[in-house]
Design an enzyme around this catalytic site. Structure first.
Site, PDB file in Angstrom:
ATOM      1  N   SER A 153      49.761  45.968  19.720  1.00 31.38           N
ATOM      2  CA  SER A 153      48.884  47.116  19.951  1.00 31.38           C
ATOM      3  C   SER A 153      49.388  47.965  21.110  1.00 31.38           C
ATOM      4  O   SER A 153      50.100  47.470  21.989  1.00 31.38           O
ATOM      5  CB  SER A 153      47.472  46.589  20.245  1.00 31.38           C
ATOM      6  OG  SER A 153      46.551  47.639  20.303  1.00 31.38           O
ATOM      7  N   ASP A 154      48.978  49.231  21.092  1.00 34.74           N
ATOM      8  CA  ASP A 154      49.298  50.108  22.210  1.00 34.74           C
ATOM      9  C   ASP A 154      48.217  51.180  22.342  1.00 34.74           C
ATOM     10  O   ASP A 154      47.691  51.657  21.333  1.00 34.74           O
ATOM     11  CB  ASP A 154      50.659  50.784  22.020  1.00 34.74           C
ATOM     12  CG  ASP A 154      51.120  51.452  23.301  1.00 34.74           C
ATOM     13  OD1 ASP A 154      51.581  50.721  24.203  1.00 34.74           O
ATOM     14  OD2 ASP A 154      50.989  52.673  23.429  1.00 34.74           O
ATOM     15  N   THR A 155      47.891  51.521  23.571  1.00 35.59           N
ATOM     16  CA  THR A 155      46.874  52.550  23.838  1.00 35.59           C
ATOM     17  C   THR A 155      47.493  53.721  24.581  1.00 35.59           C
ATOM     18  O   THR A 155      48.260  53.537  25.536  1.00 35.59           O
ATOM     19  CB  THR A 155      45.706  51.970  24.670  1.00 35.59           C
ATOM     20  OG1 THR A 155      45.083  50.919  23.925  1.00 35.59           O
ATOM     21  CG2 THR A 155      44.663  53.037  24.978  1.00 35.59           C
ATOM     22  N   SER A 177      46.528  52.101  18.716  1.00 38.49           N
ATOM     23  CA  SER A 177      47.155  51.713  17.451  1.00 38.49           C
ATOM     24  C   SER A 177      47.293  50.202  17.417  1.00 38.49           C
ATOM     25  O   SER A 177      47.600  49.570  18.437  1.00 38.49           O
ATOM     26  CB  SER A 177      48.537  52.344  17.320  1.00 38.49           C
ATOM     27  OG  SER A 177      48.443  53.744  17.284  1.00 38.49           O
TER      28      SER A 177
END
Length: 195
Positions: free
Chosen positions: A76-78, A113
Site C-alpha cells: 500500500s501507499d498513501t 492505493s
C-alpha cells in the site's frame, strides 16, 4: 467471516505501518508481516492516484519471485495531493511546517492505493478522501510538530491524532482511508478474491 473465506490463503502484509497492521487485526484477518525496503521513486509525469498505484505496485515487485500458490501479498501507499503536488513524508520539522501551512484553510485529497499480488495476477485499487483543514496558527502547527513528530506520515499529519481533532473541519469519503487504509476496499477485494 472474511477469515473463514480466506482460510486456504496466506495473507502477507508488506507494511511497517502500525496503523495498517491494526486495521488488519480489526478486520479479523490472520496475516504475517514481511517487509522489504524499496527506493520509493516514481516517474515525474505521474499525478495523484497514479503515484500511489505505482508505489504500491513497486513495493510488491520485490516479493514476486518469493510468492507461493496460495499467498496474497498486500502492499500500500498513501499520497496527499494538494495544489497539483504530492506531499510526501516530511524530511524534517521545517518541511512539515511548510506542508501544514500550505494546506491550512483549504481542501486536499488523501489517496491510498492497495495492491493485491498473487503468483498468478495483480490487482490495484485506490480510494480518495477529500479533507478540509481550518486556518491554522503557527503556534498550533509547531505544537503539533514538536509533540507528535509526524515525520512518518504523508502530508505531515495523522487524522487520528490531536491534529485531526482540532484542525479538520470537513471530510468527504472514507475516514479509514485517511488513517492509512481504505478498509472497505480491502474487505471487498479480498472477498472477491476468495470466491
Amino acid at each position: 467471516m472474511l477469515k473463514e473465506k480466506l482460510k486456504e490463503y496466506q495473507i502477507i502484509l508488506a507494511s511497517g505501518s502500525p496503523r495498517r497492521q491494526q486495521f488488519f487485526k480489526d478486520l479479523g484477518l490472520d496475516f504475517k508481516i514481511d517487509i522489504k525496503s524499496v527506493d520509493e521513486v516514481y516517474p515525474e509525469h505521474l499525478k495523484a492516484h497514479e503515484i500511489s498505484n505505482y508505489l504500491a505496485e513497486l513495493k510488491a515487485s520485490v516479493f514476486i519471485n518469493d510468492l507461493k500458490t496460495k499467498d496474497i501479498l498486500i502492499t500500500s501507499d498513501t499520497v496527499v495531493w494538494h495544489n497539483n503536488t504530492s506531499l510526501a513524508k516530511p524530511r524534517d520539522a521545517n518541511e512539515a511546517y511548510q506542508m501544514l501551512k500550505t494546506m491550512a484553510n483549504s481542501w486536499h485529497n488523501v489517496i491510498t492505493s492497495v495492491c493485491f499480488t498473487t503468483k498468478e495476477n495483480q490487482k490495484t485499487v485506490y480510494s480518495t478522501t477529500q479533507v478540509k483543514l481550518k486556518e491554522l496558527s503557527d503556534d498550533e502547527i509547531w505544537y503539533y510538530i514538536k509533540n507528535y513528530k509526524p515525520f512518518d506520515k504523508a502530508g505531515a499529519y495523522g487524522i487520528q491524532e490531536w491534529f485531526g481533532l482540532i484542525a479538520i473541519e470537513e471530510i468527504k469519503g472514507s475516514y479509514a482511508n485517511v488513517v492509512g487504509l481504505p478498509t472497505h476496499l480491502v474487505y471487498k477485494t479480498l472477498i472477491d478474491m476468495a470466491t
